[in-house]
Design a protein around this motif. Structure first.
Motif, PDB file in Angstrom:
ATOM      1  N   PHE A 120      84.383  31.046  50.405  1.00  0.00           N
ATOM      2  CA  PHE A 120      85.459  31.466  51.296  1.00  0.00           C
ATOM      3  C   PHE A 120      84.996  31.328  52.748  1.00  0.00           C
ATOM      4  CE2 PHE A 120      88.311  33.827  53.797  1.00  0.00           C
ATOM      5  CZ  PHE A 120      87.598  34.761  54.522  1.00  0.00           C
ATOM      6  N   TYR A 121      83.789  31.829  53.028  1.00  0.00           N
ATOM      7  CA  TYR A 121      83.203  31.777  54.362  1.00  0.00           C
ATOM      8  C   TYR A 121      83.217  30.347  54.888  1.00  0.00           C
ATOM      9  CZ  TYR A 121      79.589  32.690  57.983  1.00  0.00           C
ATOM     10  OH  TYR A 121      78.891  32.810  59.161  1.00  0.00           O
ATOM     11  N   ASP A 122      82.744  29.412  54.059  1.00  0.00           N
ATOM     12  CA  ASP A 122      82.681  28.001  54.464  1.00  0.00           C
ATOM     13  C   ASP A 122      84.074  27.434  54.719  1.00  0.00           C
ATOM     14  OD1 ASP A 122      79.837  27.048  52.347  1.00  0.00           O
ATOM     15  OD2 ASP A 122      79.959  28.044  54.300  1.00  0.00           O
ATOM     16  N   GLU A 123      85.028  27.812  53.849  1.00  0.00           N
ATOM     17  CA  GLU A 123      86.376  27.256  53.995  1.00  0.00           C
ATOM     18  C   GLU A 123      87.065  27.802  55.249  1.00  0.00           C
ATOM     19  OE1 GLU A 123      88.498  26.990  50.224  1.00  0.00           O
ATOM     20  OE2 GLU A 123      90.392  26.870  51.355  1.00  0.00           O
ATOM     21  N   PHE A 124      86.896  29.093  55.489  1.00  0.00           N
ATOM     22  CA  PHE A 124      87.497  29.711  56.663  1.00  0.00           C
ATOM     23  C   PHE A 124      86.875  29.132  57.929  1.00  0.00           C
ATOM     24  CE2 PHE A 124      90.068  33.067  58.461  1.00  0.00           C
ATOM     25  CZ  PHE A 124      89.430  33.439  59.633  1.00  0.00           C
ATOM     26  N   ASN A 125      85.563  29.015  57.904  1.00  0.00           N
ATOM     27  CA  ASN A 125      84.799  28.428  58.984  1.00  0.00           C
ATOM     28  C   ASN A 125      85.284  27.022  59.315  1.00  0.00           C
ATOM     29  OD1 ASN A 125      82.456  27.883  60.681  1.00  0.00           O
ATOM     30  ND2 ASN A 125      81.524  29.563  59.528  1.00  0.00           N
ATOM     31  N   ALA A 126      85.434  26.201  58.261  1.00  0.00           N
ATOM     32  CA  ALA A 126      85.857  24.805  58.440  1.00  0.00           C
ATOM     33  C   ALA A 126      87.267  24.733  59.005  1.00  0.00           C
ATOM     34  CB  ALA A 126      85.780  24.058  57.114  1.00  0.00           C
ATOM     35  N   ALA A 127      88.150  25.584  58.516  1.00  0.00           N
ATOM     36  CA  ALA A 127      89.533  25.578  59.013  1.00  0.00           C
ATOM     37  C   ALA A 127      89.550  25.910  60.502  1.00  0.00           C
ATOM     38  CB  ALA A 127      90.381  26.584  58.233  1.00  0.00           C
ATOM     39  N   ALA A 128      88.794  26.944  60.876  1.00  0.00           N
ATOM     40  CA  ALA A 128      88.763  27.363  62.280  1.00  0.00           C
ATOM     41  C   ALA A 128      88.129  26.289  63.161  1.00  0.00           C
ATOM     42  CB  ALA A 128      88.001  28.680  62.408  1.00  0.00           C
ATOM     43  N   ALA A 129      87.128  25.610  62.634  1.00  0.00           N
ATOM     44  CA  ALA A 129      86.405  24.611  63.427  1.00  0.00           C
ATOM     45  C   ALA A 129      87.174  23.312  63.577  1.00  0.00           C
ATOM     46  CB  ALA A 129      85.040  24.331  62.799  1.00  0.00           C
ATOM     47  N   THR A 130      88.032  22.990  62.607  1.00  0.00           N
ATOM     48  CA  THR A 130      88.687  21.683  62.618  1.00  0.00           C
ATOM     49  C   THR A 130      90.144  21.734  63.060  1.00  0.00           C
ATOM     50  OG1 THR A 130      89.274  21.852  60.278  1.00  0.00           O
ATOM     51  CG2 THR A 130      87.185  20.776  60.823  1.00  0.00           C
ATOM     52  N   GLN A 131      90.629  22.881  63.487  1.00  0.00           N
ATOM     53  CA  GLN A 131      91.978  22.932  64.038  1.00  0.00           C
ATOM     54  C   GLN A 131      91.923  22.241  65.393  1.00  0.00           C
ATOM     55  OE1 GLN A 131      94.999  23.629  62.947  1.00  0.00           O
ATOM     56  NE2 GLN A 131      95.735  23.077  64.978  1.00  0.00           N
ATOM     57  N   PHE A 132      92.542  21.060  65.509  1.00  0.00           N
ATOM     58  CA  PHE A 132      92.513  20.294  66.753  1.00  0.00           C
ATOM     59  C   PHE A 132      93.220  21.062  67.849  1.00  0.00           C
ATOM     60  CE2 PHE A 132      90.496  17.060  64.786  1.00  0.00           C
ATOM     61  CZ  PHE A 132      91.203  15.967  64.280  1.00  0.00           C
ATOM     62  N   GLY A 133      92.609  21.149  69.023  1.00  0.00           N
ATOM     63  CA  GLY A 133      93.291  21.801  70.121  1.00  0.00           C
ATOM     64  C   GLY A 133      93.442  23.284  69.862  1.00  0.00           C
ATOM     65  N   ALA A 134      94.552  23.850  70.301  1.00  0.00           N
ATOM     66  CA  ALA A 134      94.775  25.293  70.224  1.00  0.00           C
ATOM     67  C   ALA A 134      95.365  25.670  68.873  1.00  0.00           C
ATOM     68  CB  ALA A 134      95.703  25.726  71.352  1.00  0.00           C
ATOM     69  N   GLY A 135      95.030  26.870  68.404  1.00  0.00           N
ATOM     70  CA  GLY A 135      95.601  27.320  67.146  1.00  0.00           C
ATOM     71  C   GLY A 135      94.870  28.507  66.575  1.00  0.00           C
ATOM     72  N   TRP A 136      95.045  28.713  65.257  1.00  0.00           N
ATOM     73  CA  TRP A 136      94.525  29.892  64.576  1.00  0.00           C
ATOM     74  C   TRP A 136      94.080  29.492  63.168  1.00  0.00           C
ATOM     75  CZ3 TRP A 136      95.268  34.745  67.135  1.00  0.00           C
ATOM     76  CH2 TRP A 136      96.050  34.665  68.300  1.00  0.00           C
ATOM     77  N   ALA A 137      93.121  30.236  62.639  1.00  0.00           N
ATOM     78  CA  ALA A 137      92.791  30.095  61.221  1.00  0.00           C
ATOM     79  C   ALA A 137      93.082  31.446  60.565  1.00  0.00           C
ATOM     80  CB  ALA A 137      91.338  29.711  61.015  1.00  0.00           C
TER      81      ALA A 137
END
Lengths: 212, 241
Positions: A120-137
């Motif tokens: 879960f940690y890795d998936e959440f981390n990846a989502a937050a890191a790969t959101q291009f530009g502005a956004g939220w995970a």
């Protein structure tokens, strides 16, 4: 569908549930002063101005969000309304002395839906890191399952049909003063030191009750 | 050498060849594909003060732009492999990485040239023919700047505000793009003359949330000479028809 019951129709700039310096050294007082005191405040103030005299005036924040999302072809009040909601949800997603691994039912569900907390940690981390530009995970709940979601700009899981449980703001203003360009360091710090699993648990209970 | 060492040597050689086995022979054109590299800033990091701080210029150039270059090259490398393997699904999947990171590289390479220290002409208004064209399209230079500031301030999230030339329709435009989308994504005939980065990283350490103030101040270091040169280059081609 009702998710967080916390946000009212009065468009109030609610302070975080801790003093602005309480998340130091992981998130500085200066960041809170600008992020809450300027950015979040502006969304609330601008929303009030924007809906004044319109049919949306006085409607609950979630009503405005759902009615201005317009399948992604956003109507003008969406950004301010969604960002007002997102930021209140964000402050309440954190606490002093937070972060790390949850326990009990929440841990069991994370292990059920992600195989392990680490996955879960890795998936959440990846989502937050790969959101291009502005956004939220987000960690979200839908169809009796937990999942990780990333969204651009002001979009949140409410308009995507799921219950938000946890969020991290990855707009640059959320981390630039403390981490500059180092978004991955900010995400790790959030995961290890700031997440309020109590808030996540109570939101999950509310989501399950609303789905029943 | 002893037979034991010889066997070890052969095993190591075989393993290193195995690593290379993933690469098939490919069109030499692809193999010599040029990667991107971080261009040098045409001025020192503190040269745009007080409009843009040295701290921002260092972070913006050495960290943000460099990261776009690095990740763009990574994506190109993966594209090279996908093309060589006929993996079209991966080729298509890589497009968003290429657009984002490649766009970031392209946009920032233009941006550094769009800026100049005051003592090198930064902030000095354009001359003709661009000057007259601006007056004809927007009323005055001040009105163009005002329009760009308004549209730049209104960009939700990350993006750019552009002053461009539509070389087909022969007119000047103000456009915004999201994230690292280059100006051509708004029209294939659009040529960027001036781009202003309104990502928060472009101004946050100095201006915090006050994007409007950043936009107001950046005009003191805008390099109108670059814009004029590009405009005239395209005008020449138009007149040659």
């Amino acid at each position: 569908m009702a998710a967080s019951a916390a946000v009212t129709a009065n468009y109030v700039l609610k302070p975080p549930p801790y003093p602005l310096d309480a998340l130091e050294p992981h998130m500085s007082k200066q960041t809170l002063e600008f992020h809450w005191g300027k950015h979040h405040r502006a969304y609330v103030d601008n929303l009030k101005k924007q809906v004044l005299g319109s049919e949306l005036e006085g409607k609950a924040l979630e009503h405005i969000i759902q009615n201005t999302y317009n399948n992604g072809d956003l109507l003008p009040p969406f950004n301010n309304a969604a960002q007002a909601w997102n930021h209140e949800f964000f402050w309440e997603s954190m606490k002093p002395g937070g972060g790390g691994k949850p326990s009990g039912e929440l841990l069991a569900l994370l292990e059920r839906d992600f195989t392990s907390y680490e996955k879960f940690y890795d998936e959440f981390n990846a989502a937050a890191a790969t959101q291009f530009g502005a956004g939220w995970a987000w960690l979200a709940y839908a169809d009796n399952k937990l999942k990780v979601v990333k969204t651009p700009n002001a979009v949140n899981p409410l308009v995507l049909g799921s219950f938000p449980l946890l969020t991290i703001d990855v707009w640059e203003h959320a981390y630039y003063l403390d981490f500059q360009n180092r978004r991955p360091d900010y995400i790790k710090t959030f995961m290890n030191n700031l997440v309020s699993w109590e808030a996540v648990s109570s939101r999950l209970e509310a989501a399950k009750a609303a789905s029943a | 050498m002893s037979i034991g060492v010889y066997i070890i040597f052969l095993s190591v050689l075989a393993m290193s060849l195995d690593v290379g086995r993933g690469k098939t022979t490919m069109d030499p054109c692809l193999e010599s594909m040029k990667t991107a590299s971080l261009p040098d800033l045409p001025y020192p990091y503190d040269a745009l003060e007080p409009a843009i701080s040295e701290e921002i210029m260092r972070l913006h150039h050495q960290k943000h732009h460099q990261t776009y270059v690095t990740n763009y090259n990574k994506a190109l490398d993966q594209l090279r492999s996908a093309l060589a393997n006929g993996d079209h699904s991966s080729v298509v999947k890589l497009q968003s990485q290429i657009k984002f990171n490649g766009g970031g590289h392209v946009n920032h390479a233009i941006f550094w040239k769009n800026l100049a220290p005051v003592h090198e002409g930064g902030g000095k208004p354009p001359h003709d023919p661009l000057s007259s064209a601006i007056d004809a399209h927007f009323g005055s230079l001040e009105e163009l700047m005002q329009k760009m500031n308004t549209e730049g301030a209104a960009v939700q999230g990350s993006g750019w505000v552009w002053f461009g030339l539509d070389k087909e329709l022969k007119r000047l435009v103000v456009e915004t793009t999201a994230n690292q989308d280059p100006l051509v994504t708004k029209g294939s005939d659009l040529v960027p003359l001036i781009g202003i980065d309104v990502w928060e990283h472009a101004y946050y350490p100095q201006y915090k949330n006050a994007r409007a103030e950043y936009l107001k101040n950046i005009w003191t270091v805008i390099n109108w000479k670059y814009a004029s040169d590009i405009f005239e280059k395209h005008n020449r081609h138009l007149n040659e028809v």
